[in-house]
Design a protein around this motif. Structure first.
Motif: not given
Length: 90
Positions: A43-48, A61-67, A69-83
């Motif tokens: 979330a910090t990376w995406m905002a800054s 990338a999907p918006v990550v909810k800080i909860d 739970v490593c669900g589809p949105k968190t995994i999608g955001a990780i893949r975006s970071l790796e991209e």
């Protein structure tokens, strides 16, 4: 296996060092505290992020909810970071 991440926050110019105890992502152990930390970092990376080429990746990338739970949105955001930051292979 412990992992350490150094994270420079562009808005403050400070570097923070974080440790996670287990991997986070698809087919990983996804311990709640580790997931919370990775979600916060995503979330910090995406905002800054200021690089226009990386901003295009963030928009898709999907918006990550800080909860914790490593669900589809968190995994999608990780893949975006790796991209945006492809792993270095020697």
């Amino acid at each position: 296996m412990p992992r350490t991440y150094a994270w420079r926050v562009a808005t403050s110019g400070l570097t923070y060092v974080f440790d996670i105890d287990s991997s986070v992502g698809a087919n990983a152990s996804n311990r709640r505290l580790d997931v919370l930390l990775i979600q916060f970092m995503l979330a910090t990376w995406m905002a800054s992020e200021k690089d226009p080429s990386r901003q295009k990746i963030i928009i898709r990338a999907p918006v990550v909810k800080i909860d914790g739970v490593c669900g589809p949105k968190t995994i999608g955001a990780i893949r975006s970071l790796e991209e945006a930051f492809p792993p270095c292979v020697n």
